[in-house]
Design a protein around this motif. Structure first.
Motif, PDB file in Angstrom:
ATOM      1  N   ILE A  38       0.732  -1.256  -0.340  1.00 58.28           N
ATOM      2  CA  ILE A  38      -0.267   0.191  -0.147  1.00 58.28           C
ATOM      3  C   ILE A  38       0.777   1.239   0.312  1.00 58.28           C
ATOM      4  O   ILE A  38       1.229   1.339   1.238  1.00 58.28           O
ATOM      5  N   ILE A  39       1.207   2.211  -1.292  1.00 62.14           N
ATOM      6  CA  ILE A  39       1.721   2.941  -1.490  1.00 62.14           C
ATOM      7  C   ILE A  39       0.699   4.708  -1.636  1.00 62.14           C
ATOM      8  O   ILE A  39      -0.418   4.839  -1.103  1.00 62.14           O
ATOM      9  N   GLY A  40       1.679   5.553  -1.219  1.00 68.63           N
ATOM     10  CA  GLY A  40       0.511   7.200  -1.226  1.00 68.63           C
ATOM     11  C   GLY A  40       1.562   8.162  -0.555  1.00 68.63           C
ATOM     12  O   GLY A  40       1.946   7.864   0.376  1.00 68.63           O
ATOM     13  N   ASN A  41       1.261   8.956  -0.988  1.00 71.75           N
ATOM     14  CA  ASN A  41       1.755  10.345  -0.421  1.00 71.75           C
ATOM     15  C   ASN A  41       0.995  11.034   1.922  1.00 71.75           C
ATOM     16  O   ASN A  41       0.161   9.723   1.851  1.00 71.75           O
ATOM     17  N   THR A  42       2.076  10.849   2.198  1.00 73.42           N
ATOM     18  CA  THR A  42       1.560  11.589   3.705  1.00 73.42           C
ATOM     19  C   THR A  42       0.429  12.128   3.368  1.00 73.42           C
ATOM     20  O   THR A  42      -0.443  12.898   2.847  1.00 73.42           O
ATOM     21  N   GLY A  43      -0.921  11.634   4.357  1.00 72.60           N
ATOM     22  CA  GLY A  43      -2.324  12.487   4.238  1.00 72.60           C
ATOM     23  C   GLY A  43      -2.620  11.479   3.858  1.00 72.60           C
ATOM     24  O   GLY A  43      -4.185  11.723   3.135  1.00 72.60           O
ATOM     25  N   SER A  44      -2.657  10.093   2.163  1.00 72.38           N
ATOM     26  CA  SER A  44      -3.156   9.247   1.091  1.00 72.38           C
ATOM     27  C   SER A  44      -4.446   8.294   1.627  1.00 72.38           C
ATOM     28  O   SER A  44      -5.478   8.360   1.169  1.00 72.38           O
ATOM     29  N   GLY A  45      -4.164   8.136   3.380  1.00 76.06           N
ATOM     30  CA  GLY A  45      -4.930   7.860   3.994  1.00 76.06           C
ATOM     31  C   GLY A  45      -4.131   6.306   4.799  1.00 76.06           C
ATOM     32  O   GLY A  45      -5.128   5.061   5.282  1.00 76.06           O
ATOM     33  N   LYS A  46      -3.342   6.305   3.363  1.00 73.58           N
ATOM     34  CA  LYS A  46      -2.738   5.055   4.507  1.00 73.58           C
ATOM     35  C   LYS A  46      -2.610   4.546   5.658  1.00 73.58           C
ATOM     36  O   LYS A  46      -3.347   3.031   6.550  1.00 73.58           O
ATOM     37  N   GLU A 241       3.905  10.639 -11.852  1.00 77.04           N
ATOM     38  CA  GLU A 241       4.718  12.180 -10.817  1.00 77.04           C
ATOM     39  C   GLU A 241       3.526  12.419 -10.668  1.00 77.04           C
ATOM     40  O   GLU A 241       3.489  13.798  -9.985  1.00 77.04           O
ATOM     41  N   HIS A 242       1.949  12.152 -11.355  1.00 79.50           N
ATOM     42  CA  HIS A 242       0.730  12.803 -10.988  1.00 79.50           C
ATOM     43  C   HIS A 242       0.887  11.870  -9.459  1.00 79.50           C
ATOM     44  O   HIS A 242      -0.210  13.603  -9.025  1.00 79.50           O
ATOM     45  N   HIS A 243       0.611  11.734  -8.723  1.00 85.99           N
ATOM     46  CA  HIS A 243       0.227  10.979  -7.572  1.00 85.99           C
ATOM     47  C   HIS A 243       1.498  11.105  -6.670  1.00 85.99           C
ATOM     48  O   HIS A 243       1.201  10.317  -6.018  1.00 85.99           O
ATOM     49  N   HIS A 244       2.797  12.201  -7.429  1.00 82.48           N
ATOM     50  CA  HIS A 244       3.839  12.211  -6.629  1.00 82.48           C
ATOM     51  C   HIS A 244       4.449  11.030  -5.483  1.00 82.48           C
ATOM     52  O   HIS A 244       5.022  10.909  -4.666  1.00 82.48           O
ATOM     53  N   LEU A 245       4.605   9.974  -6.860  1.00 78.66           N
ATOM     54  CA  LEU A 245       5.001   8.659  -6.508  1.00 78.66           C
ATOM     55  C   LEU A 245       6.130   8.711  -7.641  1.00 78.66           C
ATOM     56  O   LEU A 245       6.496   9.209  -8.274  1.00 78.66           O
ATOM     57  N   ALA A 246       7.291   7.922  -7.140  1.00 74.33           N
ATOM     58  CA  ALA A 246       8.767   7.208  -7.590  1.00 74.33           C
ATOM     59  C   ALA A 246       9.026   6.414  -8.024  1.00 74.33           C
ATOM     60  O   ALA A 246       8.355   5.462  -8.089  1.00 74.33           O
ATOM     61  N   LEU A 247       9.803   6.008  -9.382  1.00 72.78           N
ATOM     62  CA  LEU A 247       9.526   5.213  -9.816  1.00 72.78           C
ATOM     63  C   LEU A 247      10.487   4.216  -9.197  1.00 72.78           C
ATOM     64  O   LEU A 247      11.903   4.418  -8.109  1.00 72.78           O
TER      65      LEU A 247
END
Length: 297
Positions: A38-46, A241-247
């Protein structure tokens, strides 16, 4: 064990002036015996999602199906306890939860708390410690006399001793050096491969997602924006990149190879060093054979 969210929402401090909606009509499925990242930015709900998995929170709306148990806003504490018995939660810095006077007693605490007798609890504790690579020579030592890496393994053994059907890992390698991170993730993968359990990895480490998981969920602003295989989520760099995630590093390096003119198959996404090395070797061999043909002509 499969876990399904059906239109699940959660609001902190609901029905107060301080209400804050953390999840919004989330529907997703953690397949049985999957290794789900489960991935996502800070505040994404993880974090909220993780607490709902093991019953630390109940949904404000919707329902969560855990095996054969349905969890709703009205679910009783007794039903929630039954769910928690099936969940093993490894928090960030789990060694901070150690408290007993010896390693073996600390690992035995969970099984005894769930009703096991001394002999059964010790048997489970010894099996769990063996699985994480802790020698029996350390059983009677204070956990606080161990190295940081050993303390973390003891804490993880305490979770495994309760024989969970689902293992939830919340940033489990935080604070470890690269060698320690790799050793711990290898242990988790071995547990997954041999333990017939569902593993949920909450992480911001894209390398771990690429290396270990076979199912990915992406959270963004309290909603599930993607659910599928790692090769699918990493195939669209613009979307990431739109969801602020890296490769992952391996794919970032592959992009540099493309930029430097190396031709590689774009439809076969390598997620490990070995896979990329095989692609490069195959391409170089193909180029060499092509040059040989040209020379013959």
């Amino acid at each position: 064990m499969q876990i399904t969210f059906e239109d699940v929402s959660f609001t902190y401090s609901a029905n107060t002036p301080f209400a804050s909606e953390a999840l919004k009509q989330v529907s997703l499925t953690i397949p049985d015996k999957s290794y789900t990242a489960i991935i996502g930015n800070t505040g994404s709900g993880k974090s909220t999602l993780t607490k709902l998995f093991n019953g630390l929170l109940l949904p404000t709306d919707g329902q969560i199906i855990v095996g054969d148990t349905v969890v709703t806003p009205e679910t009783s504490k007794k039903q929630v306890k039954n769910v928690r018995k099936k969940m093993g939660m490894v928090f960030q810095f789990p060694e901070a939860q150690l408290f007993e006077e010896s390693v073996i007693k600390d690992v035995m605490f969970g099984p005894k708390n769930f009703g096991d007798d001394e002999e059964t609890a010790r048997r489970k504790a010894e099996m769990a410690l063996e699985r994480v690579g802790i020698s029996d020579a350390l059983y009677d030592q204070s956990p606080f006399d161990l190295s940081g890496g050993q303390m973390r393994r003891v804490a993880i053994a305490g979770v495994l001793a309760m024989e969970p059907e689902v293992l939830i890992l919340d940033e489990p390698t935080a604070g470890l050096d690269p060698k320690g991170q790799d050793e711990l993730m290898t242990i988790f993968n071995d547990l997954y491969a041999t333990g017939q359990m569902t593993v949920i990895l909450v992480t911001h480490q894209m390398n771990d997602v690429a290396s270990w998981s076979n199912h990915v969920i992406v959270m963004d602003h309290g909603t599930c924006v993607f659910e599928g295989q790692p090769t699918e989520v990493f195939s669209d760099q613009e979307w990431l990149e739109h969801h602020h995630l890296a490769l992952p590093d391996i794919l970032a390096f592959r992009e540099k190879l493309f930029a430097n003119g190396l031709s590689l198959p774009k439809d076969a996404l390598p997620l490990t060093v070995d896979q990329l090395a095989d692609q490069i070797a195959a391409q170089l061999m193909s180029d060499t054979q092509g040059e040989a043909v040209q020379d013959e002509r």
